[in-house]
Design a protein around this motif. Structure first.
Motif, PDB file in Angstrom:
ATOM      1  N   LEU A   1      11.442   0.119  -0.472  1.00 33.85           N
ATOM      2  CA  LEU A   1      12.046  -0.485  -1.659  1.00 33.85           C
ATOM      3  C   LEU A   1      12.129  -2.005  -1.526  1.00 33.85           C
ATOM      4  N   ALA A   2      12.210  -2.494  -0.304  1.00 34.38           N
ATOM      5  CA  ALA A   2      12.370  -3.943  -0.105  1.00 34.38           C
ATOM      6  C   ALA A   2      11.207  -4.740  -0.718  1.00 34.38           C
ATOM      7  N   PRO A   3       9.935  -4.374  -0.445  1.00 30.29           N
ATOM      8  CA  PRO A   3       8.845  -5.118  -1.094  1.00 30.29           C
ATOM      9  C   PRO A   3       8.840  -4.973  -2.614  1.00 30.29           C
ATOM     10  N   TYR A   4       9.273  -3.812  -3.087  1.00 31.69           N
ATOM     11  CA  TYR A   4       9.307  -3.585  -4.536  1.00 31.69           C
ATOM     12  C   TYR A   4      10.361  -4.502  -5.161  1.00 31.69           C
ATOM     13  N   LEU A   5      11.485  -4.649  -4.466  1.00 31.74           N
ATOM     14  CA  LEU A   5      12.548  -5.517  -4.972  1.00 31.74           C
ATOM     15  C   LEU A   5      12.087  -6.981  -4.979  1.00 31.74           C
TER      16      LEU A   5
ATOM     17  N   PRO B   1       0.797  -1.231   0.000  1.00 35.55           N
ATOM     18  CA  PRO B   1       0.000   0.000   0.000  1.00 35.55           C
ATOM     19  C   PRO B   1       0.830   1.283   0.000  1.00 35.55           C
ATOM     20  N   GLY B   2       0.503   2.166  -0.904  1.00 35.77           N
ATOM     21  CA  GLY B   2       1.131   3.492  -0.947  1.00 35.77           C
ATOM     22  C   GLY B   2       2.623   3.449  -1.230  1.00 35.77           C
ATOM     23  N   ASN B   3       3.077   2.359  -1.809  1.00 29.53           N
ATOM     24  CA  ASN B   3       4.537   2.201  -1.911  1.00 29.53           C
ATOM     25  C   ASN B   3       5.159   3.052  -3.023  1.00 29.53           C
ATOM     26  N   ALA B   4       6.492   3.017  -3.022  1.00 29.64           N
ATOM     27  CA  ALA B   4       7.317   3.893  -3.860  1.00 29.64           C
ATOM     28  C   ALA B   4       6.951   3.814  -5.344  1.00 29.64           C
ATOM     29  N   SER B   5       7.303   4.856  -6.046  1.00 23.99           N
ATOM     30  CA  SER B   5       6.896   5.005  -7.447  1.00 23.99           C
ATOM     31  C   SER B   5       8.103   4.899  -8.363  1.00 23.99           C
ATOM     32  N   GLY B   6       7.864   4.354  -9.549  1.00 18.87           N
ATOM     33  CA  GLY B   6       8.902   4.281 -10.558  1.00 18.87           C
ATOM     34  C   GLY B   6       8.807   5.460 -11.508  1.00 18.87           C
ATOM     35  N   VAL B   7       9.957   5.832 -12.047  1.00 24.10           N
ATOM     36  CA  VAL B   7      10.028   6.979 -12.955  1.00 24.10           C
ATOM     37  C   VAL B   7      10.893   6.603 -14.153  1.00 24.10           C
ATOM     38  N   TYR B   8      10.460   7.063 -15.322  1.00 18.92           N
ATOM     39  CA  TYR B   8      11.253   6.906 -16.539  1.00 18.92           C
ATOM     40  C   TYR B   8      11.489   8.291 -17.124  1.00 18.92           C
TER      41      TYR B   8
END
Ligand code: PLP
Length: 423
Positions: free
Chosen positions: A308-312, A250-257
């Motif tokens: 970042l840990a859950p995203y990884l 929930p509400g986790n970090a965002s990716g950018v290009y």
């Protein structure tokens, strides 16, 4: 393939599904002791079982190493974010240098508008889709007002045609050409959150650039869902959240290009902070800003490692499977769901209308003519997690990582029961 609306048929599809073992990689909530049928992976993806381990690792390093964890943890925190760029770049079709992870989605879109929305007297308009996701609408309005402009004149919305539920690419392109030299920025949701439509990112990007505008994309509903080739399509920038199809919490970090032509430049307007400076000299605490040679230059604060840990963890799963098999299963499971809906529709003489066009990803938005919210409540209390949008649309997104064909069949039976019992 011709489908059948039977349990046996659905189970046979599951048996033949090369991704079926991945269902075991996720936790399902339970209702009445049974795993739910989960249709809201477009809103919050399920938790991968391996995520806990990634988070625990950071917690343990913090406990045992404290500040030393920045450099001496197994995965040191100071460059932890760099581990995400390569696998994420594959998911969005970008070069590794073009991708970073930071902040949250709307914040990142604001930061990207700082770089890519620089209105002049002549070129100042923004083109978006009508009824864009509310956060995007608030963002446009506040940005426009921040520049001292009038949102009424500055923000131009592409409308759907009367009686239609989707936008036509030719209408978007016509609008772009009509605004022409006044157009500063095109920023659209790549997959619409309401009707599930996939926009033609390539053609719209090309059209926007041909009139001299910047073109960016909000990919909240696109990433991990559809095939993306951001670099080849020439998009200037994009951002997405990680908690929908990317299953990162929930509400986790965002990716950018950010397209590589804007990288390694000092002359780009940008809100800057110490995590954007060259890492080799970052801790010398020098007064001048030396940008990182990649998209990390847009980072401001030191990275939120616990996010970042859950995203990884999730990216490890995407790395293992790859987008093409996910897309292949997505196509099949959505087609099966569509078939089941039509079968039930015939059986109960109801009138569903699928308002999602054929250019679609994982989501079917279904207009339930004549059915009330009580049907939705019936589904929810019987273990179908879906969502309800006014006036009476339910959105069904069978995420290919963890939904089964049997889920689709069972959903159909529950839907039929709910309608027949006129709950
Ligand atoms: C989900 C979603 C958001 C959410 O933005 P946050 O900043 O993460 O709260 C933004 N835009 C679109 C199109 C979305 O679907």
């Amino acid at each position: 393939m011709s489908f059948q609306n039977t349990l046996e048929f659905a189970q046979a599809l599951d048996l033949a599904d090369p991704l079926r073992k991945y269902r075991e990689e996720f936790y399902f909530p339970r209702v009445g002791g049974k795993e739910v049928i989960y249709f809201t992976g477009n809103s919050l993806g399920l938790q991968p079982k391996r995520t806990q381990r990634f988070v625990d690792e950071v917690m343990t390093d913090w406990k045992e190493l404290a500040v030393e964890g920045h450099f001496h943890a197994d995965k040191p925190w100071w460059d932890y974010h760099e581990r995400l760029a390569a696998p994420l770049a594959k998911v969005v079709g970008a070069k590794t240098a073009e991708v970073t992870v930071m902040n949250t989605l709307t914040v990142n879109l604001h930061l990207l508008m700082v770089s890519f929305y620089r209105p002049t007297k002549k070129r100042f308009k923004i083109l978006c889709e009508e009824k864009a996701f509310p956060s995007d609408q608030y963002m446009f309005q506040s940005q426009v007002k921040f520049h001292g402009l009038d949102p009424e004149i500055t923000i131009v919305e592409v409308k759907k045609r009367k009686g239609e539920h989707h936008w036509r690419t030719e209408d978007v392109i016509e609008k772009i050409n009509e605004i022409g030299e006044e157009l500063a920025l095109v920023l659209i949701g790549g997959v619409n959150y309401y009707n599930g439509q996939v926009f033609d990112i390539e053609r719209i990007t090309e059209a926007g650039k041909s009139v001299g505008a910047y073109v960016g994309w909000d990919l909240a509903h696109a990433v991990g869902n559809i095939e993306l080739k951001l670099h080849d399509w020439g998009a200037d920038f994009a951002a997405w959240c990680s908690y929908k199809y990317m299953n990162s919490g929930p509400g986790n970090a965002s990716g950018v290009y950010i397209h590589e032509k804007y990288l390694d430049r000092k002359d780009i307007p940008r809100f800057e902070g110490w995590w954007g400076t060259k890492k080799e000299t970052r801790f010398l605490m020098k007064p001048e800003f030396e940008p990182m040679p990649n998209a990390d230059a847009w980072q401001i604060s030191n990275a939120p490692v616990l996010s970042l840990a859950p995203y990884l963890a999730s990216l490890e799963l995407f790395e293992e499977v790859g987008m093409p098999p996910l897309i292949a299963k997505r196509n099949q499971i959505v087609a099966y769901l569509e078939f089941v809906l039509h079968e039930i529709d015939k059986e109960v003489e109801s009138t569903f209308e699928i308002i999602t066009p054929k250019d679609r990803g994982c989501q079917l938005s279904v207009f339930l003519h004549g059915e009330g919210r009580s049907l939705f409540d019936f589904l929810m209390s019987n273990g179908v997690i879906t969502d309800w949008r006014e006036p009476n649309v339910i959105r069904l997104a069978p995420a290919p990582f963890y939904c089964s064909f049997e889920d689709m069949y069972r959903f159909g039976q529950l839907l039929k029961k709910g309608i027949l019992e006129k709950v």
